[in-house]
Scaffold this motif. Sequence first.
Motif, PDB file in Angstrom:
ATOM      1  N   ASN A  83      -2.545   2.566  -5.782  1.00 15.84           N
ATOM      2  CA  ASN A  83      -1.886   3.397  -4.769  1.00 15.84           C
ATOM      3  C   ASN A  83      -1.410   4.739  -5.328  1.00 15.84           C
ATOM      4  N   SER A  94       2.966  11.586  -5.304  1.00 20.97           N
ATOM      5  CA  SER A  94       3.952  10.769  -4.582  1.00 20.97           C
ATOM      6  C   SER A  94       5.327  10.793  -5.236  1.00 20.97           C
ATOM      7  N   LYS A  95       5.388  11.390  -6.449  1.00 22.72           N
ATOM      8  CA  LYS A  95       6.651  11.479  -7.197  1.00 22.72           C
ATOM      9  C   LYS A  95       7.212  10.094  -7.537  1.00 22.72           C
ATOM     10  N   GLN A  96       6.345   9.153  -7.763  1.00 25.36           N
ATOM     11  CA  GLN A  96       6.760   7.814  -8.160  1.00 25.36           C
ATOM     12  C   GLN A  96       6.358   7.557  -9.607  1.00 25.36           C
ATOM     13  N   THR A  97       7.058   6.619 -10.266  1.00 25.21           N
ATOM     14  CA  THR A  97       6.769   6.305 -11.661  1.00 25.21           C
ATOM     15  C   THR A  97       6.720   4.798 -11.870  1.00 25.21           C
ATOM     16  N   LEU A  98       6.022   4.425 -12.926  1.00 28.95           N
ATOM     17  CA  LEU A  98       5.980   3.036 -13.406  1.00 28.95           C
ATOM     18  C   LEU A  98       6.130   3.066 -14.918  1.00 28.95           C
ATOM     19  N   ASP A 130       0.804  -1.223   0.000  1.00 22.22           N
ATOM     20  CA  ASP A 130       0.000   0.000   0.000  1.00 22.22           C
ATOM     21  C   ASP A 130       0.837   1.273   0.000  1.00 22.22           C
ATOM     22  N   ASP A 131       2.129   1.140   0.243  1.00 19.74           N
ATOM     23  CA  ASP A 131       2.953   2.339   0.405  1.00 19.74           C
ATOM     24  C   ASP A 131       3.775   2.687  -0.827  1.00 19.74           C
ATOM     25  N   ARG A 132       3.513   2.039  -1.960  1.00 18.03           N
ATOM     26  CA  ARG A 132       4.247   2.386  -3.180  1.00 18.03           C
ATOM     27  C   ARG A 132       3.352   2.203  -4.401  1.00 18.03           C
ATOM     28  N   LEU A 133       3.686   2.894  -5.471  1.00 17.12           N
ATOM     29  CA  LEU A 133       2.939   2.810  -6.713  1.00 17.12           C
ATOM     30  C   LEU A 133       3.109   1.417  -7.320  1.00 17.12           C
ATOM     31  N   GLU A 134       1.988   0.768  -7.622  1.00 16.01           N
ATOM     32  CA  GLU A 134       2.014  -0.596  -8.136  1.00 16.01           C
ATOM     33  C   GLU A 134       1.108  -0.696  -9.362  1.00 16.01           C
ATOM     34  N   ASP A 187       3.223   9.764 -11.183  1.00 16.80           N
ATOM     35  CA  ASP A 187       2.385  10.230 -10.090  1.00 16.80           C
ATOM     36  C   ASP A 187       2.949  11.553  -9.588  1.00 16.80           C
TER      37      ASP A 187
END
Length: 578
Positions: free
Chosen positions: A494, A565-569, A432-436, A562
């Motif tokens: 997420n 959250s500054k995350q990428t996939l 739940d704490d990271r982009l998936e 994102d």
Amino acid sequence: MFQVGIRRYLLSLVLLFLFGLGLSAVAQQDSKKGSGDQAAPSSSSGQAGQTGDPLKRPISDKQKKENAKALKQELSKTYKKWLDEDVVYIISDEERKAFKQLSNDEERDQFIEAFWQRRDPTPDTEENEFKEEHYRRIEYANEHFAAGIPGWKSDRGQMYIKFGPADEIESHPSGGTYERPMDEGGGETSTFPFEQWRYRYLEGVGQEIIIEFVDTCMCGEYRMTIDRSEKDALLETPNAGATLYEQMGLTNKSSRFNNGLERLGSGPGTAMNASIEFDRLQQFSKLSAPPPVKFKDLEEVVRHKISYNLMPFDVRADFVKVTGETVLVPFTVQLKNRDITFVNKDGVQRGVVNIFGRVTTLTGHIAQTFEDTVQADIPAELLAKAAEGSQVYWKAIPLRTGRYRVDIVVKDVNGDRVGTWSKGIQVPDFADDRLEASSLIVADLMEPVAAKNVGTGSFVIGATKVRPRVPPADGKPMKFKRDQKLNFWMQVYNLGVDDKTHKPSATVEYNVVDAATNKAVIHTVESTDTMGNVGDQVTLQKTLSAANLVPGVYRIQIKVNDNISKQTLDPSVTFAVE
């Protein structure tokens, strides 16, 4: 491991026996000397034989035969223990019969080694997780379920060794006051100690299985029962422990003893009890016997890990998040029409393929089993044209995060050919704490389904029917013809949600890249701002015509940025257009 242990055991017996002979001879010699007898003169070699290493002393033929007989008896006990104790609950009737027909210990050792190898979920490694888990269960049963008899012999021990720990256990170790549920007649009584074990699913038995154990002797020996009244300590006490109807004078206690399976008495919720007695007997039988299998020939292939490649087919597994702990794992099996044997029936060419699949944990516990028949009917005049087409089978099963072994067997019924596929899979942990993201599925069919069919039916994921294209086992990319549609499906989990707007903020880039030049030939961008009412989860769907691409190999890349959250996939999949 077992064979090595036997050899060490035999060697220790020989050493102890021979050493005992040596000590006896020395004691006799000392006794003669002590009584004044003169020892007869002997040669130096004879003296060495009497006073040297007892293992080097000569043994008579008679003694050799006695030693061999003693050792054979000890070995017989060892093999008997293995058969009647170690594997008594997991060995099949066929295996037991075959073992008893073996003529020498070498064959028995080979049988035992093969017995464990057939059940090894990871045969390519040194460890045999099934064997280790089996003996762990025996040890646990002996520690927790012993009561005048070894724990492995008890009913609870047997169920634990066969099926592992229950999903839930309701324990009443002291018995006492008990409010009957309505399906047991209602009312209050007093009980013996009892336990109810609940399994959500047992292979070959069914779902939501409840096994009841009762300690009627108050000695800790809980016995499995199919009569729920057996735990009633006041069952045969007149005017005590009355059911609800007995309290109301609508029936009497003597009516419980009418030769039925259970002696519960009638009550507001017991009307259906008589009709389900057969179901309870059947469940009890299944718990005590090996589970039946629909396609027994295919199940044998999986159980004995026999490999065939006469019937080729391809498989893919995808992963879609369901809850925080459960992942939906759809398996897609694709068979070429040219590999299926068709038989003409009334002008229609019919091909039939049986499919058997089993998913097991690394400890050998069966997580899921599925078996189905795929039937293809093609007009006789179109069979040649349809030879390049395929039949696709789809089965989605829920699994928890972890590693599993998947075995799938297919059988061409008309051609009597079998093919196998075995592979380990890692069901991901969608933290739940990271982009998936789910699997990126490239499909040849993608369409919405009617509201009543949401989440049900083949190829249905949520509100969309998605039929994946399966890449061949040789590593080449999946192929599409130019007159077909290319469909891309993926879920993102997420996404960050803005504290003020309570909405996510992310961009999605779709890039179709020419694998030969590594240049993007199609590039589009969309934002969650234009996707309507979305939350921290979003489903991405994109369709394009293969006619827009020249023949060649391509790679679809979907990049999710994102902004919160500054995350990428950026997952990608390769495909070909021809």
